[in-house]
Design a protein around this motif. Structure first.
Motif, PDB file in Angstrom:
ATOM      1  N   VAL A 304       0.860  -1.184   0.000  1.00 21.53           N
ATOM      2  CA  VAL A 304       0.000   0.000   0.000  1.00 21.53           C
ATOM      3  C   VAL A 304       0.895   1.232   0.000  1.00 21.53           C
ATOM      4  CG1 VAL A 304      -1.845   1.243   1.192  1.00 21.53           C
ATOM      5  CG2 VAL A 304      -1.744  -1.260   1.319  1.00 21.53           C
ATOM      6  N   THR A 305       0.617   2.166  -0.911  1.00 23.97           N
ATOM      7  CA  THR A 305       1.349   3.434  -0.955  1.00 23.97           C
ATOM      8  C   THR A 305       0.402   4.559  -0.557  1.00 23.97           C
ATOM      9  OG1 THR A 305       2.905   2.721  -2.661  1.00 23.97           O
ATOM     10  CG2 THR A 305       2.560   5.076  -2.430  1.00 23.97           C
ATOM     11  N   PHE A 306       0.791   5.300   0.482  1.00 25.91           N
ATOM     12  CA  PHE A 306       0.027   6.461   0.929  1.00 25.91           C
ATOM     13  C   PHE A 306       0.633   7.705   0.302  1.00 25.91           C
ATOM     14  CE2 PHE A 306      -0.215   3.260   4.216  1.00 25.91           C
ATOM     15  CZ  PHE A 306      -1.565   3.227   4.526  1.00 25.91           C
ATOM     16  N   GLN A 307      -0.161   8.429  -0.441  1.00 25.20           N
ATOM     17  CA  GLN A 307       0.325   9.652  -1.084  1.00 25.20           C
ATOM     18  C   GLN A 307       0.009  10.831  -0.187  1.00 25.20           C
ATOM     19  OE1 GLN A 307      -1.470  11.169  -4.864  1.00 25.20           O
ATOM     20  NE2 GLN A 307       0.535  10.651  -5.689  1.00 25.20           N
ATOM     21  N   THR A 308       1.036  11.540   0.228  1.00 23.16           N
ATOM     22  CA  THR A 308       0.846  12.659   1.149  1.00 23.16           C
ATOM     23  C   THR A 308       0.687  13.960   0.387  1.00 23.16           C
ATOM     24  OG1 THR A 308       3.234  12.920   1.324  1.00 23.16           O
ATOM     25  CG2 THR A 308       2.171  11.525   2.952  1.00 23.16           C
ATOM     26  N   ASN A 309       0.180  14.967   1.079  1.00 19.90           N
ATOM     27  CA  ASN A 309      -0.029  16.266   0.443  1.00 19.90           C
ATOM     28  C   ASN A 309       0.087  17.368   1.481  1.00 19.90           C
ATOM     29  OD1 ASN A 309      -2.715  16.549   1.754  1.00 19.90           O
ATOM     30  ND2 ASN A 309      -3.273  14.898   0.352  1.00 19.90           N
ATOM     31  N   ARG A 310       0.062  18.594   1.047  1.00 19.29           N
ATOM     32  CA  ARG A 310       0.089  19.784   1.885  1.00 19.29           C
ATOM     33  C   ARG A 310       1.163  19.667   2.967  1.00 19.29           C
ATOM     34  NH1 ARG A 310      -5.109  18.290   1.978  1.00 19.29           N
ATOM     35  NH2 ARG A 310      -5.166  18.135   4.244  1.00 19.29           N
ATOM     36  N   PHE A 311       0.753  19.917   4.221  1.00 19.77           N
ATOM     37  CA  PHE A 311       1.703  19.905   5.331  1.00 19.77           C
ATOM     38  C   PHE A 311       2.211  18.507   5.648  1.00 19.77           C
ATOM     39  CE2 PHE A 311      -2.584  19.549   6.949  1.00 19.77           C
ATOM     40  CZ  PHE A 311      -2.510  18.463   7.810  1.00 19.77           C
ATOM     41  N   GLY A 368      -8.534  11.966   6.018  1.00 24.78           N
ATOM     42  CA  GLY A 368      -8.390  12.883   4.898  1.00 24.78           C
ATOM     43  C   GLY A 368      -6.977  13.335   4.629  1.00 24.78           C
ATOM     44  N   LEU A 369      -5.998  12.727   5.309  1.00 24.42           N
ATOM     45  CA  LEU A 369      -4.612  13.145   5.116  1.00 24.42           C
ATOM     46  C   LEU A 369      -3.975  12.466   3.911  1.00 24.42           C
ATOM     47  CD1 LEU A 369      -3.319  13.071   8.797  1.00 24.42           C
ATOM     48  CD2 LEU A 369      -4.161  15.025   7.501  1.00 24.42           C
ATOM     49  N   PHE A 370      -4.525  11.310   3.527  1.00 30.80           N
ATOM     50  CA  PHE A 370      -3.862  10.522   2.503  1.00 30.80           C
ATOM     51  C   PHE A 370      -4.842  10.026   1.441  1.00 30.80           C
ATOM     52  CE2 PHE A 370      -1.798   9.490   6.601  1.00 30.80           C
ATOM     53  CZ  PHE A 370      -0.577  10.081   6.367  1.00 30.80           C
ATOM     54  N   HIS A 371      -4.279   9.723   0.293  1.00 29.29           N
ATOM     55  CA  HIS A 371      -4.897   8.832  -0.680  1.00 29.29           C
ATOM     56  C   HIS A 371      -4.016   7.595  -0.704  1.00 29.29           C
ATOM     57  CE1 HIS A 371      -7.154  12.198  -3.036  1.00 29.29           C
ATOM     58  NE2 HIS A 371      -7.775  11.831  -1.943  1.00 29.29           N
ATOM     59  N   ALA A 372      -4.621   6.455  -0.961  1.00 31.02           N
ATOM     60  CA  ALA A 372      -3.852   5.209  -0.930  1.00 31.02           C
ATOM     61  C   ALA A 372      -4.031   4.430  -2.216  1.00 31.02           C
ATOM     62  CB  ALA A 372      -4.274   4.348   0.259  1.00 31.02           C
ATOM     63  N   GLY A 373      -2.916   3.906  -2.734  1.00 31.35           N
ATOM     64  CA  GLY A 373      -2.935   2.998  -3.865  1.00 31.35           C
ATOM     65  C   GLY A 373      -2.580   1.605  -3.389  1.00 31.35           C
ATOM     66  N   SER A 386       7.607  -3.745  -9.350  1.00 30.92           N
ATOM     67  CA  SER A 386       6.427  -3.740 -10.220  1.00 30.92           C
ATOM     68  C   SER A 386       5.159  -3.466  -9.415  1.00 30.92           C
ATOM     69  CB  SER A 386       6.289  -5.084 -10.944  1.00 30.92           C
ATOM     70  OG  SER A 386       7.285  -5.227 -11.938  1.00 30.92           O
ATOM     71  N   TYR A 387       5.115  -3.977  -8.211  1.00 33.11           N
ATOM     72  CA  TYR A 387       3.915  -3.779  -7.391  1.00 33.11           C
ATOM     73  C   TYR A 387       3.878  -2.367  -6.805  1.00 33.11           C
ATOM     74  CZ  TYR A 387       3.234  -8.646  -8.285  1.00 33.11           C
ATOM     75  OH  TYR A 387       3.041  -9.830  -8.944  1.00 33.11           O
ATOM     76  N   TYR A 388       5.058  -1.783  -6.610  1.00 33.96           N
ATOM     77  CA  TYR A 388       5.088  -0.363  -6.238  1.00 33.96           C
ATOM     78  C   TYR A 388       4.551   0.488  -7.393  1.00 33.96           C
ATOM     79  CZ  TYR A 388       6.965   4.252  -5.064  1.00 33.96           C
ATOM     80  OH  TYR A 388       7.111   5.601  -4.809  1.00 33.96           O
ATOM     81  N   LYS A 389       4.939   0.138  -8.617  1.00 31.19           N
ATOM     82  CA  LYS A 389       4.408   0.859  -9.782  1.00 31.19           C
ATOM     83  C   LYS A 389       2.904   0.669  -9.901  1.00 31.19           C
ATOM     84  CE  LYS A 389       8.785   0.349 -12.300  1.00 31.19           C
ATOM     85  NZ  LYS A 389       9.471  -0.380 -13.398  1.00 31.19           N
ATOM     86  N   GLN A 390       2.413  -0.503  -9.496  1.00 33.22           N
ATOM     87  CA  GLN A 390       0.965  -0.705  -9.493  1.00 33.22           C
ATOM     88  C   GLN A 390       0.275   0.285  -8.553  1.00 33.22           C
ATOM     89  OE1 GLN A 390      -0.131  -4.713  -8.557  1.00 33.22           O
ATOM     90  NE2 GLN A 390       0.638  -5.575 -10.474  1.00 33.22           N
ATOM     91  N   THR A 391       0.834   0.478  -7.358  1.00 40.79           N
ATOM     92  CA  THR A 391       0.210   1.406  -6.406  1.00 40.79           C
ATOM     93  C   THR A 391       0.222   2.832  -6.945  1.00 40.79           C
ATOM     94  OG1 THR A 391       2.273   1.811  -5.159  1.00 40.79           O
ATOM     95  CG2 THR A 391       0.914  -0.056  -4.468  1.00 40.79           C
ATOM     96  N   TYR A 413      -8.538  -0.416 -11.400  1.00 46.26           N
ATOM     97  CA  TYR A 413      -8.125   0.607 -12.364  1.00 46.26           C
ATOM     98  C   TYR A 413      -7.116   0.093 -13.388  1.00 46.26           C
ATOM     99  CZ  TYR A 413     -10.464   3.837  -9.229  1.00 46.26           C
ATOM    100  OH  TYR A 413     -11.410   4.473  -8.468  1.00 46.26           O
ATOM    101  N   VAL A 414      -6.857  -1.219 -13.382  1.00 45.15           N
ATOM    102  CA  VAL A 414      -5.842  -1.755 -14.275  1.00 45.15           C
ATOM    103  C   VAL A 414      -6.239  -1.567 -15.735  1.00 45.15           C
ATOM    104  CG1 VAL A 414      -6.799  -4.095 -14.159  1.00 45.15           C
ATOM    105  CG2 VAL A 414      -4.408  -3.779 -14.779  1.00 45.15           C
TER     106      VAL A 414
END
Length: 519
Positions: A304-311, A368-373, A386-391, A413-414
């Motif tokens: 799972v990759t959490f995409q952070t934003n803002r602060f 609401g701090l993250f979006h996750a792939g 490859s699985y990191y690229k999938q996320t 979403y593949v």
């Protein structure tokens, strides 16, 4: 950093420093912040090192108590020995230096150590790599610096200058470590035995070790660590003991921010990052790293990759979140990479499904701090990147087509991803529908033909009679196979997009000459 007269005297040894005053033994408690000119009529601070000219020290001079004073020039030491203060005399030595010259040199000592302190503090705040902090320490001490774990494995890299150091290779991690004979020699030295009782800094001489070395425990790190400063370029002095205490505190902060105290393995984190950089690592080495975590390469994993934003980009919060993820989800390992948070979950060891794992992570996502792939389930770390690229692909497609959601599963979403990029970014076998992979593995283990059965069933438009005829099997046999297929892949074949992508997965395998799983 605590600067005192011992440090100042060593730094200004060219000016023939001599100690005076009654508090000669109390300098270690001082924490001097800067240098100023001495004026008897002004209010004096115990945190300032005051400088006075030697010609101002006369019979009428009355030194205030509890201050730090540097006398510049040839002063009458008898007038100063009885003063209730910490006093250092700098007469310029053989060189006839002016007051301003020595005063500037004194001020430079504070500027030097304040700059080092700022550099180290900045490195800790930015979560700089451990090796970068150790490099700053080497410039600080003027000697090679090594951090050992409890087994005397080197955390980082061995300095090439330490050629006399007897090192062996740890069979589990391929890390260099001190030999057993060397460790025994250190631990049998008299000062080591004295220092170990009080967890203090100790000096081990060349008689017991390859180099004269200062060993300092890194307190509060959770895992017993030891910092070693080895004398190769600059002689180690009594002052270096004080500096070693300070620097071990910096390492404690740095390692605490890397959540080593929670049992987090920096070595395993570095291993995963090497895989993300597509570094080729032998399977035997991968197995050893996983064994250290009590994991197996054949277990089922989720990334799972959490995409952070803002602060949230501020690294100072990353480690706390990683610790919370690891506490929340059993058999997980969380770390940050390229401004994202990554969590690897061993589903088999945790005895949970992919759905269960995502549900447990939802507490972080709902804030609401993250979006996750979320990646496919995988079982081979040689394909980790490859699985990191999938996320990342799930995040990109999810934010494009479903921006109101917070969690994006690559499986959903593949098809979108393939329409955008084809197989240009991710190997075709890693774009195959998970159900195709699961059936392929099941067929290999059980000598069955479920993969071909599903393909024929979809090609026949889900017509059971036609499928049975094409496979030359009874219709009841087909229904049994379809029931088994459904229990393995848990996929809704009524969904047209799912059926389409399963058939595309078969095409990847056929046209690209692949198998769903790398050999």
């Amino acid at each position: 950093m605590k600067i005192n007269l011992d440090i100042i005297a060593e730094e200004l040894s060219a000016f023939s420093p001599r100690r005076a005053g009654r508090k000669k033994a109390d300098t270690a408690i001082r924490n001097l912040q800067g240098v100023g000119l001495y004026h008897p009529q002004t209010s004096l601070s115990p945190e300032i090192c005051y400088a006075a000219a030697a010609d101002s020290i006369t019979d009428t001079f009355c030194c205030p108590s509890d201050i730090t004073l540097v006398v510049i020039g040839a002063a009458d030491e008898c007038l100063l020995d009885s003063a209730d203060a910490e006093i250092l005399i700098l007469d310029g030595g053989k060189a006839q230096c002016t007051f301003s010259h020595i005063f500037n040199a004194l001020n430079s000592v504070f500027l030097k150590y304040q700059a080092i302190d700022a550099q180290l503090s900045s490195a800790v705040m930015k979560n700089a790599p451990l090796q970068e902090i150790l490099k700053i320490g080497e410039a600080f001490f003027g000697n090679p610096l090594i951090l050992f774990d409890k087994n005397y494995c080197i955390l980082g890299e061995a300095d090439p200058r330490l050629e006399k150091l007897e090192l062996v290779c740890d069979k589990w991690s391929d890390s260099l470590m001190l030999s057993i004979d060397t460790v025994n020699a250190i631990k049998t030295s008299p000062e080591y035995r004295r220092a170990s009782a009080s967890a203090d800094v100790c000096f081990v001489s060349e008689e017991y070790f390859a180099y004269n070395t200062l060993f300092a425990p890194v307190k509060g790190s959770g895992s017993p660590l030891t910092m070693a400063v080895m004398e190769t370029d600059c002689p180690l002095t009594q002052v270096h003991r004080q500096l070693a205490v300070y620097f071990s505190g910096i390492l404690r902060l740095a390692l605490g921010r890397n959540h080593l105290s929670s049992g987090h393995s920096l070595r395993f984190e570095d291993f995963l990052k090497e895989l993300l950089y597509d570094t080729q690592i032998e399977q035997a080495v991968i197995d050893r790293y996983l064994l250290a975590m009590d994991w197996k390469n054949g277990d089922n994993y989720l990334l799972v990759t959490f995409q952070t934003n803002r602060f949230d980009k501020i690294n100072s919060i990353y480690n706390n979140i990683c610790v919370n993820i690891e506490k929340q989800i059993p058999e997980s390992f969380a770390f940050y990479f390229e401004d994202n948070l990554l969590a690897v979950i061993n589903l088999d060891r945790a005895r949970m499904s992919k759905t269960d794992a995502v549900h447990m992570l939802s507490i972080f996502l709902r804030e609401g701090l993250f979006h996750a792939g979320i990646s496919y389930i995988f079982f081979d770390f040689s394909t980790f990147s490859s699985y990191y690229k999938q996320t990342l692909g799930a995040l990109e497609m999810g934010e494009k087509y479903s921006p109101h959601e917070w969690c994006y599963d690559f499986e959903d979403y593949v098809l979108h991803y393939f329409m955008h990029y084809g197989t240009s970014r991710i190997d075709g076998r890693h774009l195959c529908h998970p159900g195709v992979v699961q059936l392929y593995v099941y067929d290999l283990k059980n000598k069955t033909n479920l993969l071909e059965t599903l393909k024929t069933y979809l090609e026949c438009g889900e017509n059971a009679v036609q499928t049975a005829q094409n496979l030359y099997i009874h219709r009841n046999t087909l229904y049994q196979r379809l029931k088994k297929i459904n229990s393995i892949i848990h996929t809704n074949l009524d969904n047209a997009n799912i059926r389409l992508f399963i058939m595309m997965s078969y095409t990847f395998v056929d046209l690209l000459g692949l198998s769903p799983v790398e050999s």
